[in-house]
Scaffold this active site. Sequence first.
Site, short mmCIF file in Angstrom:
data_model
loop_
_atom_site.label_atom_id
_atom_site.label_comp_id
_atom_site.label_asym_id
_atom_site.label_seq_id
_atom_site.Cartn_x
_atom_site.Cartn_y
_atom_site.Cartn_z
N LYS A 1 0.83 -1.22 0.00
CA LYS A 1 0.00 0.00 0.00
C LYS A 1 0.86 1.26 0.00
O LYS A 1 0.63 2.17 -0.79
CB LYS A 1 -0.93 -0.01 1.21
N MET A 2 1.84 1.31 0.89
CA MET A 2 2.69 2.50 0.94
C MET A 2 3.60 2.59 -0.27
O MET A 2 3.89 3.67 -0.76
CB MET A 2 3.51 2.52 2.23
N HIS B 1 -5.06 2.68 14.00
CA HIS B 1 -4.63 2.33 12.65
C HIS B 1 -5.60 1.32 12.03
O HIS B 1 -6.46 0.77 12.72
CB HIS B 1 -3.22 1.73 12.66
N LYS C 1 -2.64 -3.52 10.11
CA LYS C 1 -1.33 -3.13 10.64
C LYS C 1 -0.78 -4.24 11.53
O LYS C 1 -1.49 -4.79 12.38
CB LYS C 1 -1.42 -1.82 11.41
N GLY D 1 4.92 2.20 15.70
CA GLY D 1 6.24 2.81 15.83
C GLY D 1 6.15 4.28 16.19
O GLY D 1 7.01 4.82 16.91
#
Length: 249
Positions: free
Chosen positions: A11-12, A141, A145, A151
Amino acid sequence: MRILLNGCGGKMGKVVIEAAKKFDNAIIAAGIDNFTKDSFDFPVFKTIDSCNVSVDVILDFSRPDALEDILKLAEKNNLPVVLCTTGFSDDQIEKINAFSKEHAIFRSGNMSIGINVINNILKNISAFLYENYDIEIIEKHHNQKVDAPSGTALLLGDTIKAAIKADTVYVNGREGIHKREHNEIGVHAIRGGSIVGEHEIIFAGQGETIELKHTAISREVFAVGALKACEFMQGKSKGLYNMDNVLNS
């Protein structure tokens, strides 16, 4: 600036590819992804060590278990690394720190400029507020995840802990009979739907609360921050860097 994007099919990774098109001096020259079936405008390799394309920097948006192969390629070709992955173990963090003694590496719990502005605010206010306020962190989130707490929650929490002289401890959620102790920093992880990312720091005092909150509306904020980090890291020879260095450059 030629970028090797590890995790290009995620996705990122896909958001980074689109964001890079808006950067005048950055291109994705190659990608690494063992699982993607998508087609790209650049060569994609299943493993990092099989990449034979010349690049200037390695950008990682994948999983912690890719770290060793990333560092091997960076060392072999003397390349700076930008790590945007979270969830590293203590041993992996030690390995990253050791690697930075001889090579250039960037690691941040969150690539958003806004989050890092909040993080700098926490450096200045946490010690002052701690005496009379309880501190809680809530992070939200999407339901896919992997790591919890995020983080970013740990980035913010570690900043708060470092600013406070007294010994503080993390408490990850609460259940049953649990009277709060003042030295606790509560960290609460919520997972659901397609939430991109929300982080809230609450300073709860007698008769009032102070809240700092950041909401990521789009993953593009992380992609832009990552590409700016790549720009910053190009040409660096050694050292451990984070978003503070990018913001102050």
